[in-house]
Design a protein around this motif. Structure first.
Motif, mmCIF file in Angstrom:
data_model
loop_
_atom_site.group_PDB
_atom_site.id
_atom_site.type_symbol
_atom_site.label_atom_id
_atom_site.label_comp_id
_atom_site.label_asym_id
_atom_site.label_seq_id
_atom_site.Cartn_x
_atom_site.Cartn_y
_atom_site.Cartn_z
ATOM 1 N N MET A 28 0.830 -1.201 0.000
ATOM 2 C CA MET A 28 0.000 0.000 0.000
ATOM 3 C C MET A 28 0.864 1.251 0.000
ATOM 4 O O MET A 28 0.578 2.223 -0.710
ATOM 5 N N GLU A 29 1.935 1.218 0.790
ATOM 6 C CA GLU A 29 2.847 2.368 0.803
ATOM 7 C C GLU A 29 3.512 2.550 -0.559
ATOM 8 O O GLU A 29 3.662 3.675 -1.048
ATOM 9 N N ALA A 30 3.898 1.448 -1.179
ATOM 10 C CA ALA A 30 4.559 1.541 -2.487
ATOM 11 C C ALA A 30 3.619 2.084 -3.553
ATOM 12 O O ALA A 30 4.042 2.802 -4.471
ATOM 13 N N LEU A 31 2.336 1.759 -3.426
ATOM 14 C CA LEU A 31 1.355 2.192 -4.419
ATOM 15 C C LEU A 31 0.720 3.531 -4.078
ATOM 16 O O LEU A 31 -0.024 4.093 -4.890
ATOM 17 N N GLY A 32 0.984 4.032 -2.870
ATOM 18 C CA GLY A 32 0.368 5.276 -2.434
ATOM 19 C C GLY A 32 -1.110 5.137 -2.162
ATOM 20 O O GLY A 32 -1.894 6.078 -2.366
ATOM 21 N N VAL A 33 -1.525 3.957 -1.670
ATOM 22 C CA VAL A 33 -2.944 3.673 -1.391
ATOM 23 C C VAL A 33 -3.174 3.809 0.111
ATOM 24 O O VAL A 33 -2.408 3.271 0.924
ATOM 25 N N ASP A 34 -4.245 4.502 0.489
ATOM 26 C CA ASP A 34 -4.555 4.700 1.910
ATOM 27 C C ASP A 34 -5.704 3.835 2.392
ATOM 28 O O ASP A 34 -5.794 3.513 3.580
ATOM 29 N N ASP A 35 -6.598 3.465 1.502
ATOM 30 C CA ASP A 35 -7.815 2.737 1.870
ATOM 31 C C ASP A 35 -7.552 1.232 1.795
ATOM 32 O O ASP A 35 -7.452 0.656 0.705
ATOM 33 N N GLN A 36 -7.450 0.595 2.959
ATOM 34 C CA GLN A 36 -7.125 -0.832 2.988
ATOM 35 C C GLN A 36 -8.242 -1.674 2.386
ATOM 36 O O GLN A 36 -7.978 -2.643 1.664
ATOM 37 N N GLN A 37 -9.484 -1.312 2.642
ATOM 38 C CA GLN A 37 -10.594 -2.082 2.079
ATOM 39 C C GLN A 37 -10.589 -2.009 0.556
ATOM 40 O O GLN A 37 -10.841 -3.011 -0.134
ATOM 41 N N ALA A 38 -10.312 -0.836 0.008
ATOM 42 C CA ALA A 38 -10.257 -0.687 -1.442
ATOM 43 C C ALA A 38 -9.108 -1.514 -2.025
ATOM 44 O O ALA A 38 -9.246 -2.121 -3.091
ATOM 45 N N TYR A 39 -7.986 -1.554 -1.314
ATOM 46 C CA TYR A 39 -6.843 -2.353 -1.783
ATOM 47 C C TYR A 39 -7.224 -3.831 -1.868
ATOM 48 O O TYR A 39 -6.973 -4.501 -2.885
ATOM 49 N N HIS A 40 -7.826 -4.352 -0.801
ATOM 50 C CA HIS A 40 -8.203 -5.767 -0.785
ATOM 51 C C HIS A 40 -9.272 -6.066 -1.838
ATOM 52 O O HIS A 40 -9.238 -7.132 -2.472
ATOM 53 N N ALA A 41 -10.184 -5.134 -2.034
ATOM 54 C CA ALA A 41 -11.287 -5.365 -2.974
ATOM 55 C C ALA A 41 -10.801 -5.399 -4.418
ATOM 56 O O ALA A 41 -11.431 -6.035 -5.276
ATOM 57 N N GLN A 42 -9.711 -4.715 -4.712
ATOM 58 C CA GLN A 42 -9.227 -4.618 -6.087
ATOM 59 C C GLN A 42 -7.904 -5.375 -6.279
ATOM 60 O O GLN A 42 -7.095 -5.017 -7.124
ATOM 61 N N LEU A 43 -7.716 -6.421 -5.505
ATOM 62 C CA LEU A 43 -6.473 -7.185 -5.564
ATOM 63 C C LEU A 43 -6.397 -7.961 -6.886
ATOM 64 O O LEU A 43 -7.185 -8.865 -7.138
ATOM 65 N N THR A 44 -5.460 -7.590 -7.742
ATOM 66 C CA THR A 44 -5.297 -8.243 -9.039
ATOM 67 C C THR A 44 -4.297 -9.393 -8.926
ATOM 68 O O THR A 44 -3.602 -9.544 -7.910
#
Length: 434
Positions: A28-44
């Motif tokens: 998340m830090e590497a991608l600059g993502v703050d929303d953990q739920q959004a990260y998990h939901a869009q896991l490619t």
């Protein structure tokens, strides 16, 4: 499916929640993502592969546990002398290529023609495969007192970097794959298989499945080279140790039906006894196998180096009863169950409850040490040392202490503990044959 479950399914490793959460935070830090739920939901699939690289941390070095390469080389020469045109070998997992390249160098130094052997090397990590194919190694890959092989087989690149001979590099075929799910080769393809320090990251069911796949890939009269902490798991799942000192070599337990004595029983190598190979009776599945909470193995160990298992292997023969072994175990059984469920905080609390009533319970100290290995390695070492203070021949505790010492850079301490564990193992093998 949750990210933890996805990673466990993709790797087969018994990963802890803390390990996966650390990897997710890094991504998340590497991608600059703050929303953990959004990260998990869009896991490619690509992002899942990036997470896998973070939870699989390989570390090894060239000619690690060198006696295994001596056994493999002697077996290859015997196979060729008996009429074989090509000896096929497998290294899985292969980390950054340290193990298969060591094997190639050992064969070359023994006079085996390059066209007479082929080595397949497989690892789950794409980054490891890329590094292995490059064949470039730094100072950390060259350990031990005798580094003459570096002069024979490597060219210096500067900045303590060395590249392996191109001819040897061509004898190893690297590819990404998973022991549990990938199509690797036809049954009984390989004369020798190196699978070291991988099973220690699996639970009991996955360990059995992995060994079954390895057995299918190995020739009926072939040789398996394992990590020293994994020998008990193999003996519980259809293998028998071979008596070659410090090699941790095994064969299939089924009786050999060839016309001649099998090659592995007549190699010109020092043996741990003067008789035939030991054939211990497999012990029942261990009761104390808590899920190991660390990414894969390689001494992070490696794969070629070691640890973070699920059920920790137990020696095939039970030690003499101790005060701890005779004490009530209901609460300790609950602690193991909580550990296997990935609930380390509750499992630690259950262990401490046991120790409050039974301070000399070696198994409780052992489990407490395993539970602390990821986040608090110094504390883990204290608990494991308390375990072997109470039960000096606790094989699993000695193995884990050796791995911790190796991770801390204490190679002398790791070697001492490893030798001590090997003596315990040999002693129990001798007792089982008496």
């Amino acid at each position: 499916m949750k990210t933890l479950a996805l990673l466990r399914q993709a790797t087969g490793l018994n990963l802890s929640r803390a390990t996966v959460e650390r990897a997710v935070r890094q991504r998340m830090e590497a991608l600059g993502v703050d929303d953990q739920q959004a990260y998990h939901a869009q896991l490619t699939q690509d992002e899942l592969a990036a997470l896998i690289e973070l939870v699989v941390v390989p570390e090894s070095w060239l000619f690690r546990d060198a006696q295994g390469f001596a056994v493999a080389t002697a077996f290859a020469k015997a196979r060729l002398a008996a009429g074989a045109r090509l000896v096929r070998m497998l290294s899985i997992p292969c980390a950054g290529g340290e193990e298969p390249y060591s094997l190639a160098m050992a064969l070359a130094d023994a006079g085996v023609a390059p066209t007479a052997f082929a080595i397949d090397a497989i690892d789950l990590s794409a980054a490891c495969i890329a590094r292995a194919e490059a064949g470039i190694f730094g100072r950390n890959a060259f350990r031990g007192k005798d580094l003459s092989f570096r002069d024979r087989h490597f060219a210096p690149l500067g900045d303590d970097q060395y590249v392996i001979d191109a001819g040897l590099r061509r004898r190893v075929r690297f590819r990404q794959g998973n022991l549990l799910t990938s199509e690797i080769a036809a049954p009984r393809t390989y004369d020798v298989i190196f699978c070291r320090n991988l099973l220690i990251y699996f639970d009991a069911a996955t360990t059995a499945a992995a060994i079954a796949r390895l057995a299918a890939l190995l020739a009926d009269d072939g040789v398996m080279l394992a990590g020293y902490a994994e020998v008990p798991s193999f003996t519980r799942n259809g293998f028998t140790p071979l008596p070659y000192r410090q090699a941790f070599a095994l064969r299939k337990a089924a009786a050999w039906e060839g016309a001649q004595a099998p090659l592995w029983d007549r190699l010109p190598l020092p043996r741990s006894d003067s008789g035939s190979a030991p054939t211990p009776t497999p012990a029942p599945a261990p009761k104390s196998a808590p899920a190991r909470h660390r990414p894969r193995g390689r001494a992070v160990p490696p794969v070629a180096a070691p640890l973070a298992p699920a059920p920790t292997p137990t020696p095939p023969t039970a030690p003499a009863p101790t005060i701890a072994a005779l004490a009530p175990t209901a609460d300790l059984a609950q602690a193991r169950q909580l550990a296997d469920q990935g609930r380390p905080t509750q499992a630690q609390a259950a262990c401490r409850a046991v120790l409050a009533q039974q301070p000399d319970n070696a198994e409780a100290w052992f489990l407490l040490g395993l539970l602390a290995e990821d986040a608090r390695p110094d504390e883990a070492e204290q608990h494991l040392r308390r375990c072997i203070y109470l039960q000096p021949d606790h094989y699993d505790a000695l193995c884990h202490l050796a791995l911790l010492a190796g991770q801390h850079g204490d190679t002398a301490g790791a070697a001492t503990l490893k030798a001590r564990a090997a003596r315990v193992w040999r002693r129990r093998q001798h007792t089982s044959k008496a």
